[in-house]
Write an enzyme that holds these catalytic residues in place. Structure first.
Site, PDB file in Angstrom:
ATOM      1  N   HIS A  92       0.975  -1.181  -0.450  1.00  7.07           N
ATOM      2  CA  HIS A  92       0.441   0.135  -0.309  1.00  7.07           C
ATOM      3  C   HIS A  92       0.789   0.888   0.063  1.00  7.07           C
ATOM      4  O   HIS A  92       0.793   1.946   0.760  1.00  7.07           O
ATOM      5  CB  HIS A  92      -1.215  -0.039   0.543  1.00  7.07           C
ATOM      6  CG  HIS A  92      -0.577  -0.168   2.719  1.00  7.07           C
ATOM      7  ND1 HIS A  92       0.056   0.512   3.434  1.00  7.07           N
ATOM      8  CD2 HIS A  92      -1.190  -1.583   3.428  1.00  7.07           C
ATOM      9  CE1 HIS A  92       0.345  -0.108   4.378  1.00  7.07           C
ATOM     10  NE2 HIS A  92      -0.997  -1.108   4.585  1.00  7.07           N
ATOM     11  N   HIS A 142      -4.943  -8.296  14.474  1.00  6.59           N
ATOM     12  CA  HIS A 142      -5.289  -7.125  14.136  1.00  6.59           C
ATOM     13  C   HIS A 142      -5.956  -8.208  12.906  1.00  6.59           C
ATOM     14  O   HIS A 142      -5.743  -8.651  12.179  1.00  6.59           O
ATOM     15  CB  HIS A 142      -3.689  -6.847  13.857  1.00  6.59           C
ATOM     16  CG  HIS A 142      -3.527  -6.107  12.610  1.00  6.59           C
ATOM     17  ND1 HIS A 142      -5.070  -4.516  12.506  1.00  6.59           N
ATOM     18  CD2 HIS A 142      -3.207  -4.890  11.972  1.00  6.59           C
ATOM     19  CE1 HIS A 142      -4.177  -3.513  11.989  1.00  6.59           C
ATOM     20  NE2 HIS A 142      -3.360  -4.546  11.464  1.00  6.59           N
ATOM     21  N   GLU A 147      -6.487  -6.122  10.306  1.00  6.65           N
ATOM     22  CA  GLU A 147      -5.827  -6.004   8.980  1.00  6.65           C
ATOM     23  C   GLU A 147      -5.177  -6.945   7.603  1.00  6.65           C
ATOM     24  O   GLU A 147      -5.227  -8.147   8.213  1.00  6.65           O
ATOM     25  CB  GLU A 147      -5.038  -4.797   8.967  1.00  6.65           C
ATOM     26  CG  GLU A 147      -4.562  -4.347   7.175  1.00  6.65           C
ATOM     27  CD  GLU A 147      -3.275  -3.117   7.601  1.00  6.65           C
ATOM     28  OE1 GLU A 147      -2.853  -2.866   8.410  1.00  6.65           O
ATOM     29  OE2 GLU A 147      -4.025  -2.411   6.337  1.00  6.65           O
ATOM     30  N   ASP A 164      -3.706  -8.371   5.850  1.00  8.14           N
ATOM     31  CA  ASP A 164      -2.670  -9.614   5.786  1.00  8.14           C
ATOM     32  C   ASP A 164      -2.436 -10.075   7.159  1.00  8.14           C
ATOM     33  O   ASP A 164      -1.629 -11.156   6.806  1.00  8.14           O
ATOM     34  CB  ASP A 164      -0.898  -8.153   5.582  1.00  8.14           C
ATOM     35  CG  ASP A 164      -1.354  -7.249   6.485  1.00  8.14           C
ATOM     36  OD1 ASP A 164      -2.272  -7.070   7.492  1.00  8.14           O
ATOM     37  OD2 ASP A 164       0.028  -6.640   7.018  1.00  8.14           O
ATOM     38  N   HIS A 216      -1.477   0.177  15.149  1.00  6.90           N
ATOM     39  CA  HIS A 216      -1.637   1.386  14.305  1.00  6.90           C
ATOM     40  C   HIS A 216      -3.131   1.389  13.739  1.00  6.90           C
ATOM     41  O   HIS A 216      -3.564   2.341  12.919  1.00  6.90           O
ATOM     42  CB  HIS A 216      -0.397   1.407  13.219  1.00  6.90           C
ATOM     43  CG  HIS A 216      -0.988   0.078  12.034  1.00  6.90           C
ATOM     44  ND1 HIS A 216      -1.105   0.568  10.650  1.00  6.90           N
ATOM     45  CD2 HIS A 216      -0.973  -1.040  12.468  1.00  6.90           C
ATOM     46  CE1 HIS A 216      -1.002  -0.378   9.817  1.00  6.90           C
ATOM     47  NE2 HIS A 216      -0.998  -1.623  10.637  1.00  6.90           N
ATOM     48  N   ASP A 262       2.145  -6.205  14.305  1.00 10.18           N
ATOM     49  CA  ASP A 262       2.670  -4.937  13.085  1.00 10.18           C
ATOM     50  C   ASP A 262       3.868  -3.765  13.386  1.00 10.18           C
ATOM     51  O   ASP A 262       4.556  -4.396  13.498  1.00 10.18           O
ATOM     52  CB  ASP A 262       1.970  -3.855  12.801  1.00 10.18           C
ATOM     53  CG  ASP A 262       0.831  -4.288  11.492  1.00 10.18           C
ATOM     54  OD1 ASP A 262       1.092  -5.573  11.031  1.00 10.18           O
ATOM     55  OD2 ASP A 262      -0.442  -4.284  11.233  1.00 10.18           O
ATOM     56  N   TYR A 279      10.663   0.627   8.341  1.00  9.03           N
ATOM     57  CA  TYR A 279       8.559   0.008   8.693  1.00  9.03           C
ATOM     58  C   TYR A 279       8.237   1.001   9.959  1.00  9.03           C
ATOM     59  O   TYR A 279       7.502   1.425   9.525  1.00  9.03           O
ATOM     60  CB  TYR A 279       9.413  -1.252   9.196  1.00  9.03           C
ATOM     61  CG  TYR A 279       7.534  -1.636   9.734  1.00  9.03           C
ATOM     62  CD1 TYR A 279       7.304  -2.665   8.997  1.00  9.03           C
ATOM     63  CD2 TYR A 279       7.870  -1.654  10.953  1.00  9.03           C
ATOM     64  CE1 TYR A 279       6.066  -3.050   9.182  1.00  9.03           C
ATOM     65  CE2 TYR A 279       5.842  -1.603  11.175  1.00  9.03           C
ATOM     66  CZ  TYR A 279       5.770  -3.443  10.447  1.00  9.03           C
ATOM     67  OH  TYR A 279       4.530  -3.967  11.295  1.00  9.03           O
ATOM     68  N   HIS A 335       5.737  -9.977  10.404  1.00  8.62           N
ATOM     69  CA  HIS A 335       6.586  -8.572   9.403  1.00  8.62           C
ATOM     70  C   HIS A 335       8.200  -9.012  10.044  1.00  8.62           C
ATOM     71  O   HIS A 335       8.182  -8.539  10.908  1.00  8.62           O
ATOM     72  CB  HIS A 335       6.040  -8.130   8.679  1.00  8.62           C
ATOM     73  CG  HIS A 335       4.729  -7.684   7.946  1.00  8.62           C
ATOM     74  ND1 HIS A 335       4.159  -8.228   7.361  1.00  8.62           N
ATOM     75  CD2 HIS A 335       3.870  -6.912   9.291  1.00  8.62           C
ATOM     76  CE1 HIS A 335       2.965  -8.035   7.352  1.00  8.62           C
ATOM     77  NE2 HIS A 335       2.671  -7.138   8.298  1.00  8.62           N
TER      78      HIS A 335
END
Ligand code: FEO
Length: 395
Positions: A24, A78, A80, A82, A144, A163, A190, A223
């Site tokens: 993104h 989380h 999101e 991913d 986040h 994250d 990051y 990640h």
């Protein structure tokens, strides 16, 4: 597949995305990983999942360790995609286990997947006994996303903060002590591109976790590499980045149409170098916006240069400022320069955006018509020297 064990009975079961190059708007030149963790105990728990196209890879890794249907609970730290993208498929495969998440996580998962889930909603300080071990949950709203949450494995002193503390890097190794120090550069990029605007919240959260008195032996982000040898190193770096600790580095970020703005950029750079400050010249079409943002994190000041096009700034500068302002780079000093043919307008537009964001912009600026002559080049060198002195606090 190689089985990766963090501590006895705790496994990495994520996926490696070697090919993703754009996350993104963030350039991931080395790919990334989606980390999921499997904890075996009287109740077997999967912490997070992976991006949907990588479901089979995660399932294969789990299957090498246990029969997936023996998983009793899935923690969703989380929403999101991913990290939650494979949740519907793994729930189907397991057969309706408990899904542990925050209240905002529950709402987010319902909105994303529109299917019933056997939710157990938790808040900060709540625990979940899985046998010999206990999981403790810490909500981390806006770190986040509103739903973000950390999971802590008490007896093993492992923090799984999703994250936070991640890096976008695909490697065959899984632990930070197996690679060179480049891991810190990836962690810095990051932080700069994802977490920078949340710096005040990060400082509060680190303080809150410290006050909870939870010792941390290992940090397994969602990640990149797992911080095994010295997790304190990345926590300390997050404190420094969040506090905005910088040296005297100055960036010259620019684009050019017929070379005039570039001539000025190089003259300004000469002035900066004569004042012996660390400086970097960054052409907007030679450097990805997310790499420039990484450089900005530890820079004290940024000079932005643009030619005027159709009474406004160059499109690449518009792209960069749009991306940059969302990251709230407070505490930096900005300066402006450029070139124009007749009416100008680029610097006016750039100043308006920076001032709207309440960023500090030096009142002096330099803009030349058409092609800079030798006098104007000398002025640009002086402009650079004066800016360097201002940044060093001499003037
Ligand atoms: Fe906020 Fe890695 O997703």
């Amino acid at each position: 597949m190689e089985i990766v064990e963090l501590k006895k009975g705790i496994y990495w079961v994520g996926a490696i995305d070697w090919n993703v190059r754009d996350f993104h708007g963030y350039s991931t030149s080395l790919g990334t990983t989606y980390n999921a963790y499997l904890i075996l105990d009287e109740k077997n728990v999967l912490v997070d999942t992976v991006k949907a196209p990588f479901y089979s890879e995660m399932l294969r890794r789990i299957s090498e360790i246990i029969d997936p249907s023996k998983i009793n609970a899935v923690v969703s730290n989380h929403v999101e995609m991913d990290h939650s993208g494979s949740l519907p498929q793994i729930l189907e495969r397991i057969g309706d286990p408990i899904v542990i998440t925050s209240e905002r996580g529950r709402k987010g998962l319902e909105k994303h997947y529109k299917r019933p889930m056997n939710f157990k909603v938790v808040k900060t300080g709540d625990t979940f006994s899985i046998g010999k071990r206990t999981l403790t949950f810490v909500e981390a709203p806006m770190l986040h996303w509103p739903d973000s949450m950390f999971t802590y494995v008490n007896e093993e002193r492992i923090l799984l903060p999703n994250d936070a503390f991640g890096q976008h890097i695909a490697t065959s190794q899984r632990f930070e002590d197996e690679v060179n120090d480049d891991v810190m550069r990836h962690a810095r990029k990051y932080f700069a591109n994802i977490l920078w605007p949340l710096a005040p919240l990060i400082l509060k959260k680190i303080d809150e976790v410290a006050k909870m008195g939870i010792p941390i032996d290992m940090i397994g982000p969602s990640h990149g590499l797992i911080w095994r040898k010295n997790p304190g190193r990345i926590i300390e770096a997050y404190v420094n980045w969040s506090q905005g600790k910088v040296g005297e580095k100055i960036l010259v970020v620019y684009d050019t149409m017929w070379g005039s703005t570039e001539t000025l950029a190089k003259a300004i750079l000469k002035g900066l170098m004569e004042e012996k400050v660390e400086a970097r010249l960054l052409h907007l079409r030679s450097n990805h916006r997310s790499d420039i943002i990484e450089e900005m994190l530890e820079a004290k000041a940024i000079l932005l240069g643009s030619p005027t096009l159709n009474n406004g700034m160059f499109p690449t500068m518009g792209d960069f400022l749009t991306y940059m302002k969302g990251l709230k780079p407070n505490g930096k000093i900005f300066g402006l320069f450029g070139s124009h043919g007749w009416g100008g307008g680029a610097l006016r537009e750039m100043r308006r955006i920076l001032e709207q964001e309440k960023l500090e912009v030096w009142e002096k600026e330099i803009s030349v018509q058409y092609i800079p002559d030798s006098e104007e080049i000398k002025k640009a060198i002086e402009f650079g020297k004066e800016f360097a002195k201002k940044v060093k606090g001499i003037t």
